[in-house]
Structure formats: C-alpha cells, structure tokens
Design an enzyme around this catalytic site. Sequence first.
Site, PDB file in Angstrom:
ATOM      1  N   HIS A  72      -3.012   9.976   7.885  1.00  0.00           N
ATOM      2  CA  HIS A  72      -3.658  10.644   6.826  1.00  0.00           C
ATOM      3  C   HIS A  72      -4.937  10.750   6.784  1.00  0.00           C
ATOM      4  CE1 HIS A  72       0.254  10.450   3.905  1.00  0.00           C
ATOM      5  NE2 HIS A  72       0.664  11.127   4.998  1.00  0.00           N
ATOM      6  N   TYR A 201      -2.599   8.624  -6.020  1.00  0.00           N
ATOM      7  CA  TYR A 201      -2.840   7.481  -7.046  1.00  0.00           C
ATOM      8  C   TYR A 201      -3.147   8.299  -8.559  1.00  0.00           C
ATOM      9  CZ  TYR A 201      -3.005   4.210  -3.327  1.00  0.00           C
ATOM     10  OH  TYR A 201      -2.747   3.476  -2.154  1.00  0.00           O
ATOM     11  N   PRO A 294      -0.912  -4.628  -4.821  1.00  0.00           N
ATOM     12  CA  PRO A 294      -0.717  -3.641  -3.815  1.00  0.00           C
ATOM     13  C   PRO A 294      -1.521  -2.307  -3.870  1.00  0.00           C
ATOM     14  CG  PRO A 294       1.174  -3.742  -5.225  1.00  0.00           C
ATOM     15  CD  PRO A 294       0.285  -4.921  -5.764  1.00  0.00           C
ATOM     16  N   LYS A 298      -3.679  -3.409   0.790  1.00  0.00           N
ATOM     17  CA  LYS A 298      -4.527  -4.277   1.826  1.00  0.00           C
ATOM     18  C   LYS A 298      -3.603  -5.255   2.241  1.00  0.00           C
ATOM     19  CE  LYS A 298      -8.192  -2.419   2.443  1.00  0.00           C
ATOM     20  NZ  LYS A 298      -7.552  -1.452   3.001  1.00  0.00           N
ATOM     21  N   TYR A 383     -10.643   1.236   1.639  1.00  0.00           N
ATOM     22  CA  TYR A 383      -9.263   1.619   1.812  1.00  0.00           C
ATOM     23  C   TYR A 383      -8.964   2.087   3.235  1.00  0.00           C
ATOM     24  CZ  TYR A 383      -4.657   3.818   0.508  1.00  0.00           C
ATOM     25  OH  TYR A 383      -3.532   3.938   0.140  1.00  0.00           O
TER      26      TYR A 383
HETATM   27  P1  RFL Z   1       5.628 -12.210   4.733  1.00  0.00           P
HETATM   28  O1  RFL Z   1       5.855 -11.295   5.271  1.00  0.00           O
HETATM   29  O2  RFL Z   1       5.925 -12.699   3.374  1.00  0.00           O
HETATM   30  O3  RFL Z   1       6.158 -13.593   5.732  1.00  0.00           O
HETATM   31  C1  RFL Z   1       6.199 -14.715   5.459  1.00  0.00           C
HETATM   32  C2  RFL Z   1       7.529 -15.391   6.338  1.00  0.00           C
HETATM   33  O4  RFL Z   1       7.597 -16.667   5.920  1.00  0.00           O
HETATM   34  C3  RFL Z   1       9.069 -17.011   5.867  1.00  0.00           C
HETATM   35  N1  RFL Z   1       9.076 -18.472   5.000  1.00  0.00           N
HETATM   36  C4  RFL Z   1       9.598 -19.596   5.717  1.00  0.00           C
HETATM   37  N2  RFL Z   1       9.675 -19.713   7.108  1.00  0.00           N
HETATM   38  C5  RFL Z   1       9.882 -21.055   7.278  1.00  0.00           C
HETATM   39  N3  RFL Z   1      10.131 -22.286   6.526  1.00  0.00           N
HETATM   40  C6  RFL Z   1       9.845 -21.921   5.246  1.00  0.00           C
HETATM   41  N4  RFL Z   1       9.817 -22.732   4.380  1.00  0.00           N
HETATM   42  C7  RFL Z   1       9.463 -20.688   4.698  1.00  0.00           C
HETATM   43  N5  RFL Z   1       9.128 -20.095   3.555  1.00  0.00           N
HETATM   44  C8  RFL Z   1       8.893 -18.639   3.892  1.00  0.00           C
HETATM   45  C9  RFL Z   1       9.524 -16.038   4.891  1.00  0.00           C
HETATM   46  O5  RFL Z   1      10.819 -15.880   5.087  1.00  0.00           O
HETATM   47  C10 RFL Z   1       8.901 -14.518   5.682  1.00  0.00           C
HETATM   48  O6  RFL Z   1       9.715 -14.124   6.370  1.00  0.00           O
HETATM   49  O7  RFL Z   1       4.154 -12.727   4.932  1.00  0.00           O
HETATM   50  P2  RFL Z   1       2.902 -12.233   5.837  1.00  0.00           P
HETATM   51  O8  RFL Z   1       3.396 -12.200   7.295  1.00  0.00           O
HETATM   52  O9  RFL Z   1       1.501 -13.091   5.819  1.00  0.00           O
HETATM   53  O10 RFL Z   1       2.857 -10.843   5.628  1.00  0.00           O
HETATM   54  C11 RFL Z   1       2.046 -10.373   4.457  1.00  0.00           C
HETATM   55  C12 RFL Z   1       2.901  -9.140   4.134  1.00  0.00           C
HETATM   56  O11 RFL Z   1       4.255  -9.234   3.990  1.00  0.00           O
HETATM   57  C13 RFL Z   1       2.498  -8.785   2.512  1.00  0.00           C
HETATM   58  O12 RFL Z   1       0.822  -9.000   2.382  1.00  0.00           O
HETATM   59  C14 RFL Z   1       2.646  -7.263   2.334  1.00  0.00           C
HETATM   60  O13 RFL Z   1       4.039  -6.981   2.109  1.00  0.00           O
HETATM   61  C15 RFL Z   1       2.300  -7.214   0.544  1.00  0.00           C
HETATM   62  N6  RFL Z   1       2.933  -6.442  -0.202  1.00  0.00           N
HETATM   63  C16 RFL Z   1       2.529  -5.125   0.244  1.00  0.00           C
HETATM   64  N7  RFL Z   1       1.460  -4.843   0.753  1.00  0.00           N
HETATM   65  C17 RFL Z   1       0.924  -3.631   0.955  1.00  0.00           C
HETATM   66  O14 RFL Z   1      -0.221  -3.516   1.618  1.00  0.00           O
HETATM   67  N8  RFL Z   1       1.613  -2.489   0.428  1.00  0.00           N
HETATM   68  C18 RFL Z   1       2.759  -2.845  -0.434  1.00  0.00           C
HETATM   69  O15 RFL Z   1       3.422  -1.766  -1.030  1.00  0.00           O
HETATM   70  C19 RFL Z   1       3.314  -3.813  -0.466  1.00  0.00           C
HETATM   71  N9  RFL Z   1       4.257  -4.198  -1.398  1.00  0.00           N
HETATM   72  C20 RFL Z   1       4.228  -6.579  -0.797  1.00  0.00           C
HETATM   73  C21 RFL Z   1       4.851  -5.547  -1.163  1.00  0.00           C
HETATM   74  C22 RFL Z   1       4.540  -7.787  -1.101  1.00  0.00           C
HETATM   75  C23 RFL Z   1       5.927  -8.094  -1.643  1.00  0.00           C
HETATM   76  N10 RFL Z   1       6.314  -9.573  -1.856  1.00  0.00           N
HETATM   77  C24 RFL Z   1       5.605 -10.369  -1.092  1.00  0.00           C
HETATM   78  C25 RFL Z   1       6.888  -9.921  -2.910  1.00  0.00           C
HETATM   79  C26 RFL Z   1       5.966  -5.845  -2.167  1.00  0.00           C
HETATM   80  C27 RFL Z   1       6.679  -7.107  -2.233  1.00  0.00           C
HETATM   81  C28 RFL Z   1       7.964  -7.208  -2.948  1.00  0.00           C
HETATM   82  C1  PHB Z   2       3.606   1.977  -0.241  1.00  0.00           C
HETATM   83  O1  PHB Z   2       3.864   3.025   0.484  1.00  0.00           O
HETATM   84  O2  PHB Z   2       4.553   1.169  -0.409  1.00  0.00           O
HETATM   85  C2  PHB Z   2       2.298   1.769  -0.648  1.00  0.00           C
HETATM   86  C3  PHB Z   2       1.335   2.471  -0.566  1.00  0.00           C
HETATM   87  C4  PHB Z   2       0.135   2.312  -0.940  1.00  0.00           C
HETATM   88  C5  PHB Z   2      -0.306   1.539  -1.830  1.00  0.00           C
HETATM   89  C6  PHB Z   2       0.827   0.547  -1.975  1.00  0.00           C
HETATM   90  C7  PHB Z   2       2.110   0.785  -1.468  1.00  0.00           C
HETATM   91  O3  PHB Z   2      -1.397   1.170  -2.534  1.00  0.00           O
END
Ligand code: RFL
Ligand code: PHB
Length: 390
Positions: A72, A201, A294, A298, A383
């Site tokens: 994009h 957005y 989110p 980032k 961004y």
């Molecule tokens: P993760 O992906 O949370 O992975 C951490 C892993 O650690 C495991 N764990 C353990 N393992 C061993 N022993 C324990 N005691 C443990 N406790 C936990 C977990 O099972 C898991 O597999 O962290 P990591 O690798 O740092 O990655 C970060 C990203 O996943 C996170 O920043 C993003 O997904 C945040 N986030 C979003 N970011 C975006 O940029 N756009 C989004 O749309 C977006 N949606 C989200 C999200 C995070 C969410 N969370 C954490 C609730 C939506 C959700 C629901």
């Molecule tokens: C998503 O596609 O899940 C998404 C994209 C942009 C954002 C947050 C989530 O800022």
Amino acid sequence: MRTQVAIIGAGPAGVLLSHLLAAEGVDSVVLDTRSEEYVASRIRAGILEQSTVDLLRDVGLGERLGREGDRHRGIHLQWPGERHHLDFVDLVGRSVWVYGQTEVQKDLVDAAHARGQQLVHEVSDTALHDLATDRPSVTFTDADGVPQRLEADVVAGCDGSFGPSRGAVPEGVRRTWARTYPYSWLGILADVAPSTDELIYAWHPDGFALHSMRSSTVSRFYLQVPNGTDLADWPDDRIWDGLATRLGHGQDGWRLATGAITDRSVLPMRSFVQQPMRHGRLFLAGDAAHIVPPTGAKGLNLAVADVALLAPALVALLAGDHALADAYSATALRRVWRCTHFSWWMTTMLHAGDDPFDRELQLAQLRWVVSSEAGAAGLAENYAGLPIGF
Ligand code: RFL
Ligand code: PHB
C-alpha cells in the site's frame, strides 16, 4: 537440556529471534505455553512497515510475503464529509504491506521446522533462574507433565504482555510506565471484499472506525466502543450500521459492502513500557517489554525491530564481545518511545470523547495533517516506519 539461548515465547518476536540466531550458527530452544495451532491462528496485526518487510526479505522469509502481501502506498484519513489520501511513497519514499500476523507466524514456524529449530509448545510453570550469573536457566513442565530445566548462556524474554519475563527483573531495578485509554476496539473479520483500496482511519463523533483488510476477499474492521463492552450487545446489524455511519456510507457515492462475520473480539487499549530491557543475562523483546494501542499499527513491527537489534547483540555476546548487548536496552528504547508517542498521538487524535473542546482540537489536528506537507510527512515517516536502529 542445554542450549545457547533459551527463548520464552513462540510469538513473532521469539520465533524470529530463533531464526536470526540460527542463521549465525547460534542454537536456541523456544518455549510456549500454547499449542502451535493456537499461536498460529490468533488474529492480530495486519500491517507490516517497510523496515519489517526489508528484514524478512533479507533473512529469506519474504517469498510468500512478496507473492501474497499487498503493498500500500498510504492510508486514507477521514472525518464526516471529508476523506483524504496520504501517499507515503510520495511523502517519504516508503510504503507498508498488508500481510497478517497469522501469515508472518506461519512463515516463521515453517522456516523453523525446515531448519530443525526447536519449538517446545504447551509448557507450563515457566520460571526464570540465576539471571545475574553466566549460567541462567528456565524451568518448566512439558506437555507430558514432566518437569524440565533448560540451561543456557542467555535468556530472551519474548513472552508477550502476560508472560513471566518482565516480572523477573527485580522491582528495584525495573521502571514501568502505563496508560489505559477510556475506550476499547471491537474488531471483526468478515468474508467480504474490501470496499477501499487502502486502509481508512475515520474520526467520527460516534467514535473511531477503521477499515482494514487481509486479502481481496477478507476485510478487517474495528469500532471504538466503551471499555467493558459485551459482544452480546453488538449483533451483526449493529456492527454494520456503526461501521457504515462512521466510515461514511453514502458520502460522495462511497458504499460499504458487508459479509459474513467470521471472528469478533473486544480489545482494550493500553500503552506500557518497562525499562531496562536487559537485566544480567535476561533480554526482553516485543510485547514483553512494551505495549502500544493498535491505532499506529506498531506492535508487531516494534517486536521485529527489537529482535533485529537483539540477534546481532547476542551473537557478539556469545563470542565474547559485550558492546552491542550493553547498548541493546538504550538503543531499543529510543524506537520504543518514538513508537509509543506515535501510537498515543494517533489514538488520541482519532478517538472521539465527550469533551467538545477536545473534539475541535482533534479536527484541527486532522485538517493540519492532511493539508500541510510537513504534517503529512510526519505521520507518513512514523507509520511507514523508521529504519532499524533508529
Ligand atoms: P506475542 O505475540 O504475544 O507472543 C508471546 C508468546 O509468549 C507466550 N507465553 C509464554 N510462553 C512460555 N511461558 C509462559 N509463561 C508464557 N506466557 C506467554 C504466548 O503464548 C505467546 O505465544 O508477543 P510478541 O512475539 O512480542 O509479538 C507482539 C505482537 O504479537 C503484538 O505486538 C501485536 O499483535 C499487537 N497487536 C496488534 N498490533 C498491531 O500492530 N496491529 C493490530 O491490529 C494488533 N492487534 C494486537 C492485536 C495484540 C493483541 N493482544 C496481545 C491481546 C490484537 C490483540 C488481541
Ligand atoms: C489490522 O488490519 O488488524 C490493523 C491495521 C491497522 C491498524 C490496526 C490493525 O492500525
């Protein structure tokens, strides 16, 4: 069991770290409480910034991303009556990719299996020990209920916001900052072609809305909702009506297409930073050290940027050179705080509250961002992502 780097957490931070270390001949074992299938299916982030894509390509993980990811040039910013496109390529020469975290995770795990890297799933009772010594270890109970001890030279805490690593830094050493926001996101995934070429957005007096996507047949949407929202209060019609109103259905002939909702959840919005990101032989990366709301897309990108710094630092440390490891926390935190600010800024600019003065300030800021090249370039630079090592 013995390895060079014990990695706690098999999310994107942990498995990418294992991959980068393996490419330099460093052994690691990755532990996770969840099953591989569970981690792979969590619907989370959708946008990869330029530096994340560059890194994944450089380390041989860009093949499917190149084929299936959608590049994009920018985003649309809108408020009632107005929609403006910001072209990041024109503004700062960088772009972003739509490629879900589920896909990144799958590519990482496939590469880990192909290389024979060790991912140990469904562990429990994970505990960290002797972090102030050169012989730290992690104890856990394996999937068969057998207690295990993994000895290592270094422990990488990549266990997200609920794992034990961040709490293993002693209270007198760690400092934390946290902010909770007075709203959450209701997110849905739907089987419908996106009604837009690039993400929208939208600021709206009813609350923020975001139109994102995963592919030519799957769309992702978010609605600002009050904290404590119960999904039961949001039947499909209410969700689609809310999205149509906030995203401007009917405005200048634009139409929102609807489809079957395949996933729905409510996510709270939080900023959190813990520093230092290193304590003795423990190094924190990704959500284990910081969480961003989110709105700036980032979270995943920041986890990748941490690991891109951490891997060479650990390779050098294990070869006897401490300089990069000693610099890791301060270097990583520069980007963490920049992204923490950007995520807070996007969040507070776009989420409507009750205060009429705040609303006028938000609209004034949005008008400035879309009409000033400096304003637009500032958003675009953040961004689309700063270079690794910023
Ligand atoms: P993760 O992906 O949370 O992975 C951490 C892993 O650690 C495991 N764990 C353990 N393992 C061993 N022993 C324990 N005691 C443990 N406790 C936990 C977990 O099972 C898991 O597999 O962290 P990591 O690798 O740092 O990655 C970060 C990203 O996943 C996170 O920043 C993003 O997904 C945040 N986030 C979003 N970011 C975006 O940029 N756009 C989004 O749309 C977006 N949606 C989200 C999200 C995070 C969410 N969370 C954490 C609730 C939506 C959700 C629901
Ligand atoms: C998503 O596609 O899940 C998404 C994209 C942009 C954002 C947050 C989530 O800022």
